[in-house]
Motif scaffolding. Structure first.
Motif, mmCIF file in Angstrom:
data_model
loop_
_atom_site.group_PDB
_atom_site.id
_atom_site.type_symbol
_atom_site.label_atom_id
_atom_site.label_comp_id
_atom_site.label_asym_id
_atom_site.label_seq_id
_atom_site.Cartn_x
_atom_site.Cartn_y
_atom_site.Cartn_z
ATOM 1 N N ASP A 1 -7.350 8.145 -9.733
ATOM 2 C CA ASP A 1 -8.355 8.263 -9.556
ATOM 3 C C ASP A 1 -8.898 8.396 -8.321
ATOM 4 N N LYS A 2 -9.466 9.548 -7.470
ATOM 5 C CA LYS A 2 -9.746 9.605 -6.105
ATOM 6 C C LYS A 2 -10.213 8.486 -5.721
ATOM 7 N N CYS A 3 -11.333 8.116 -5.653
ATOM 8 C CA CYS A 3 -12.033 6.806 -5.209
ATOM 9 C C CYS A 3 -11.033 6.265 -4.959
ATOM 10 N N VAL A 4 -10.759 5.690 -6.002
ATOM 11 C CA VAL A 4 -9.646 4.067 -5.969
ATOM 12 C C VAL A 4 -8.530 4.778 -4.548
ATOM 13 N N GLN A 5 -8.031 5.795 -4.938
ATOM 14 C CA GLN A 5 -6.966 6.164 -3.624
ATOM 15 C C GLN A 5 -7.605 5.944 -1.572
ATOM 16 N N GLU A 6 -8.168 6.995 -2.337
ATOM 17 C CA GLU A 6 -9.727 6.869 -0.578
ATOM 18 C C GLU A 6 -9.726 4.728 -1.407
ATOM 19 N N LEU A 7 -9.825 4.249 -0.861
ATOM 20 C CA LEU A 7 -10.410 2.790 -0.675
ATOM 21 C C LEU A 7 -8.648 1.898 -0.517
ATOM 22 N N LYS A 8 -7.685 2.642 -1.463
ATOM 23 C CA LYS A 8 -6.397 1.568 -1.199
ATOM 24 C C LYS A 8 -6.128 2.423 0.316
ATOM 25 N N SER A 9 -6.522 3.874 0.892
ATOM 26 C CA SER A 9 -5.546 3.688 2.163
ATOM 27 C C SER A 9 -6.840 3.303 3.266
ATOM 28 N N LEU A 10 -7.753 3.050 2.645
ATOM 29 C CA LEU A 10 -8.845 2.396 3.597
ATOM 30 C C LEU A 10 -8.452 1.202 4.348
ATOM 31 N N LEU A 11 -8.123 0.001 3.147
ATOM 32 C CA LEU A 11 -7.673 -0.928 3.263
ATOM 33 C C LEU A 11 -6.376 -1.277 3.276
ATOM 34 N N ASP A 12 -5.584 0.198 3.760
ATOM 35 C CA ASP A 12 -4.125 0.023 3.902
ATOM 36 C C ASP A 12 -4.604 -0.539 5.607
ATOM 37 N N ILE A 13 -5.347 0.687 5.719
ATOM 38 C CA ILE A 13 -5.316 -0.089 7.783
ATOM 39 C C ILE A 13 -6.422 -0.622 7.979
ATOM 40 N N ALA A 14 -7.290 -1.169 7.041
ATOM 41 C CA ALA A 14 -8.195 -1.978 7.037
ATOM 42 C C ALA A 14 -8.735 -3.259 6.250
ATOM 43 N N PRO A 15 -6.870 -4.237 6.217
ATOM 44 C CA PRO A 15 -7.476 -5.225 4.515
ATOM 45 C C PRO A 15 -8.540 -6.245 4.646
ATOM 46 N N GLY A 16 -8.985 -6.142 5.645
ATOM 47 C CA GLY A 16 -10.011 -7.020 5.280
ATOM 48 C C GLY A 16 -11.557 -6.462 5.287
ATOM 49 N N ASN A 17 -11.543 -5.317 5.218
ATOM 50 C CA ASN A 17 -13.262 -4.333 5.065
ATOM 51 C C ASN A 17 -13.787 -4.465 3.890
ATOM 52 N N VAL A 18 -14.728 -6.033 4.112
ATOM 53 C CA VAL A 18 -15.184 -6.274 2.981
ATOM 54 C C VAL A 18 -16.232 -4.975 2.015
ATOM 55 N N LYS A 19 -16.880 -4.496 2.321
ATOM 56 C CA LYS A 19 -17.284 -3.211 1.878
ATOM 57 C C LYS A 19 -16.661 -2.152 1.058
ATOM 58 N N ALA A 20 -14.969 -1.792 1.120
ATOM 59 C CA ALA A 20 -14.206 -1.551 0.492
ATOM 60 C C ALA A 20 -13.854 -2.616 -0.276
ATOM 61 N N LEU A 21 -13.301 -3.639 -0.337
ATOM 62 C CA LEU A 21 -13.193 -4.681 -1.443
ATOM 63 C C LEU A 21 -13.499 -5.164 -1.836
ATOM 64 N N LEU A 22 -15.184 -5.327 -1.665
ATOM 65 C CA LEU A 22 -16.489 -4.819 -2.537
ATOM 66 C C LEU A 22 -16.546 -3.720 -3.879
ATOM 67 N N MET A 23 -15.914 -2.749 -2.479
ATOM 68 C CA MET A 23 -16.393 -1.264 -3.631
ATOM 69 C C MET A 23 -15.059 -1.333 -5.043
ATOM 70 N N MET A 24 -14.326 -1.797 -4.269
ATOM 71 C CA MET A 24 -12.659 -1.524 -4.850
ATOM 72 C C MET A 24 -12.551 -2.546 -6.259
ATOM 73 N N ALA A 25 -14.161 -3.901 -6.165
ATOM 74 C CA ALA A 25 -13.516 -4.954 -7.356
ATOM 75 C C ALA A 25 -14.697 -4.276 -8.533
ATOM 76 N N SER A 26 -16.016 -3.681 -7.629
ATOM 77 C CA SER A 26 -17.069 -3.050 -8.304
ATOM 78 C C SER A 26 -16.140 -2.224 -10.100
ATOM 79 N N ILE A 27 -15.948 -0.907 -8.787
ATOM 80 C CA ILE A 27 -15.048 0.105 -9.574
ATOM 81 C C ILE A 27 -14.132 -0.375 -11.159
ATOM 82 N N HIS A 28 -13.029 -1.606 -10.454
ATOM 83 C CA HIS A 28 -12.178 -2.203 -11.402
ATOM 84 C C HIS A 28 -13.391 -3.159 -13.272
ATOM 85 N N GLU A 29 -14.627 -4.046 -12.138
ATOM 86 C CA GLU A 29 -15.279 -4.289 -12.897
ATOM 87 C C GLU A 29 -16.074 -3.506 -13.973
ATOM 88 N N THR A 30 -16.533 -2.444 -13.492
ATOM 89 C CA THR A 30 -17.247 -1.387 -14.832
ATOM 90 C C THR A 30 -16.106 -0.702 -15.197
#
Length: 195
Positions: A1-30
């Motif tokens: 999934d491209k969305c997850v890949q982009e978020l993983k790329s962002l989290l590699d650069i900025a592992p503490g990005n709360v919005k990205a972490l929450l979005m990733m959590a939300s995707i997994h939850e849904t």
């Protein structure tokens, strides 16, 4: 999934990005991957930022895990004691559990941070507890400190009406009109009573 890949790329650069972490959590939850969702919600909470804690707490609430949500909120409040949103969610959770006394204490803390929100929650919680006298006392006290706030006077009418004291509600609304005839609050309050 491209969305997850982009978020993983962002989290590699900025592992503490709360919005990205929450979005990733939300995707997994849904997608029903609760184990992964929890990991990302936890990482968001571990940043120490209010958003992260709120994300984790609301996830726990969606899963009907109120005690775990309260634990998250208690930890968050220790780290961020001036964040009203944490007290608000904690108090609402306690009310849902019918732990009214604890909710009152929480909303009193909220009132120190955000007087208007705290008062509103306190009044409504007292009404849920069938303690209209305490609710009225809180509103009267706030009204004396802030006589220019006509919304507080209108709130007194609402409490009177809710407790079956219709004439007191009417008298109070008429008093608002006498004191401030150019303001719509008194008229709107009276209209609400007669509705």
């Amino acid at each position: 999934d491209k969305c997850v890949q982009e978020l993983k790329s962002l989290l590699d650069i900025a592992p503490g990005n709360v919005k990205a972490l929450l979005m990733m959590a939300s995707i997994h939850e849904t997608k029903g991957r609760d184990g992964e969702a929890v990991k990302y919600f936890q990482r968001a909470g571990d940043t120490g930022k209010t958003e992260g804690y709120l994300g984790m707490a609301t996830y726990r609430l969606r899963k009907k895990e109120q005690d775990k949500a309260l634990s998250v909120l208690d930890e968050a409040i220790k780290k961020n004691p001036n964040e009203g949103s944490l007290f608000e969610l904690k108090g609402k959770t306690l009310v849902a559990q019918k732990k009214f006394t604890e909710a009152i204490k929480t909303f009193e803390e909220l009132e120190k941070i955000n007087a208007q929100a705290g008062l509103s929650y306190l009044v409504n919680t007292y009404l849920l507890m069938d303690k209209a006298g305490k609710a009225l006392e809180k509103v009267r006290s706030a009204s004396k400190r802030n006589p220019e706030r006509l919304d507080l006077a209108a709130e007194m009418s609402r409490i009177y009406l809710r407790t079956g004291k219709r004439q007191d509600a009417i008298d109070n609304a008429n008093q608002i009109i006498r004191n401030k005839p150019e303001a719509s609050v008194g008229y709107m309050t009276l209209a609400m009573i007669y509705k």
